[in-house]
Design a protein around this motif. Structure first.
Motif, PDB file in Angstrom:
ATOM      1  N   LEU A  66       1.002  -1.097   0.125  1.00  0.00           N
ATOM      2  CA  LEU A  66      -0.120   0.442  -0.278  1.00  0.00           C
ATOM      3  C   LEU A  66       0.978   1.424   0.279  1.00  0.00           C
ATOM      4  N   SER A  67       0.962   2.327  -0.947  1.00  0.00           N
ATOM      5  CA  SER A  67       1.178   2.862  -0.836  1.00  0.00           C
ATOM      6  C   SER A  67       0.595   4.359  -1.020  1.00  0.00           C
ATOM      7  N   SER A  69       1.053   9.093  -4.931  1.00  0.00           N
ATOM      8  CA  SER A  69       1.876   7.925  -3.695  1.00  0.00           C
ATOM      9  C   SER A  69       1.559   6.876  -5.100  1.00  0.00           C
ATOM     10  N   MET A  70       0.717   6.777  -5.972  1.00  0.00           N
ATOM     11  CA  MET A  70       1.007   5.374  -6.554  1.00  0.00           C
ATOM     12  C   MET A  70       2.288   5.828  -7.659  1.00  0.00           C
ATOM     13  N   THR A  84       9.076   3.909  -6.571  1.00  0.00           N
ATOM     14  CA  THR A  84      10.545   3.363  -5.500  1.00  0.00           C
ATOM     15  C   THR A  84       9.967   2.204  -3.815  1.00  0.00           C
ATOM     16  N   ILE A  85       8.914   2.773  -3.219  1.00  0.00           N
ATOM     17  CA  ILE A  85       8.300   2.058  -2.047  1.00  0.00           C
ATOM     18  C   ILE A  85       8.748   0.210  -2.946  1.00  0.00           C
ATOM     19  N   GLY A  86       7.617   0.318  -4.046  1.00  0.00           N
ATOM     20  CA  GLY A  86       6.792  -1.167  -3.921  1.00  0.00           C
ATOM     21  C   GLY A  86       8.354  -1.839  -3.955  1.00  0.00           C
ATOM     22  N   ASN A 137      12.614  -6.618  -4.113  1.00  0.00           N
ATOM     23  CA  ASN A 137      14.430  -6.807  -4.329  1.00  0.00           C
ATOM     24  C   ASN A 137      14.130  -5.967  -5.594  1.00  0.00           C
ATOM     25  N   GLY A 138      14.132  -5.004  -6.420  1.00  0.00           N
ATOM     26  CA  GLY A 138      14.238  -4.362  -7.178  1.00  0.00           C
ATOM     27  C   GLY A 138      13.210  -4.010  -8.222  1.00  0.00           C
TER      28      GLY A 138
END
Length: 297
Positions: free
Chosen positions: A49-50, A104-105, A111-113, A118-119
């Protein structure tokens, strides 16, 4: 369908758990979003969730870099002076961005996901469920839709925007309301069906705009709801839609939700202008979801 049933449903559909980025416009601590997040995790997905730090409803596709907070997040879900981005330290899959839904998406995708994957990037984006419907003209201004459209148009990630007609904000840490549970179950069911249909999950530059009716009366359990292929705008002068239920003009979202019964509108949206996608793209979605679609009476 209860959440534990979703774990059984996923392999039954032939789907595998995938990386899903989730956002909304009502805020990261809104119960609808948290219930849906839990349903995705229960179904075996690697969901992150972002979402905005606070309610940003009606912000459309606004995308502005996040700024440091001076006040607590929504429902006191983060302390004052927490910076521009933060997370639940005990549940790092739950993240907030002090900006708009599209921002946010974007941060979730870029970045966040990947920090948690692992990139790698997300395979699917979902937004909502929104507190309240997003129908017709409201689609243009919806932050829930704006987040999904950013994923589909800018990041080329298949995206679904969910909205529920039952209104009233709910804190993440309050007892789960039946409407929040039902919307989460329904949203997870459609998400799983799209995944089970195989890649590419949706045509390019397409998002699904999904609207649930109110959870009330005869519509209080997920099993009572039915799915209808629809269109966003009226389409008086539009080209014909894909053929469905003996017609080449799909019902509008408004007409689906106004029909007596527990009917859910599923519109194939064009991520370039947030109107209805052309017939050939509607047909792809129709064929993917044909086993669950029904006709209005």
């Amino acid at each position: 369908m209860r959440l534990n049933a979703l774990v059984v449903l996923l392999p039954a559909l032939g789907a595998q758990g995938i990386r899903i980025i989730q956002s909304n416009d009502d805020g990261w601590a809104e119960q609808y979003a948290r219930s849906f997040h839990n349903a995705l995790i229960a179904a075996g997905h690697d969901a992150v969730l972002s979402a905005p730090a606070e309610n940003k409803s009606g912000s459309g596709s606004l995308d502005i870099e996040p700024s440091p907070r001076s006040t607590p997040c929504q429902y006191d879900s983060c302390p004052a002076n927490s910076g521009p981005i933060g997370r639940n330290e005990t549940s790092p899959r739950l993240n907030w961005v002090n900006s708009f839904p599209a921002t946010s998406m974007r941060y979730g995708i870029d970045t966040i996901g990947p920090q948690l994957w692992n990139g790698e990037g997300p395979e699917l984006a979902v937004s909502g469920p929104n507190v309240g419907s997003n129908l017709y003209l409201a689609v243009q201004f919806s932050g829930t839709v704006g987040a999904a459209v950013h994923a589909a148009k800018n990041a080329k990630i298949p995206a679904i925007a969910f909205s529920g007609a039952s209104e009233g904000t709910l804190a993440w840490n309050s007892p789960e309301e039946p409407r929040s549970r039902v919307y989460a179950e329904l949203a997870a069911t459609l998400t799983n069906a799209v995944i089970a249909s195989g890649k590419p999950y949706l045509p390019e530059d397409v998002f699904l705009n999904v609207n649930f009716p109110k959870v009330e009366g005869q519509c209080t359990e997920a099993s009572q709801f039915k799915w209808v292929l629809s269109r966003i705008n009226v389409g008086l002068f539009s080209a014909p839609d894909t053929e469905q239920c003996g017609s080449t003009r799909l019902p509008t979202e408004l007409s689906v939700l106004d029909t007596d019964g527990c009917y859910i509108s599923v519109s194939v949206g064009d991520a370039n202008d947030k109107t209805t996608a052309p017939a050939e793209k509607q047909a792809v979605v129709r064929d993917k979801l044909k086993s669950m679609l029904t006709c209005l009476p």
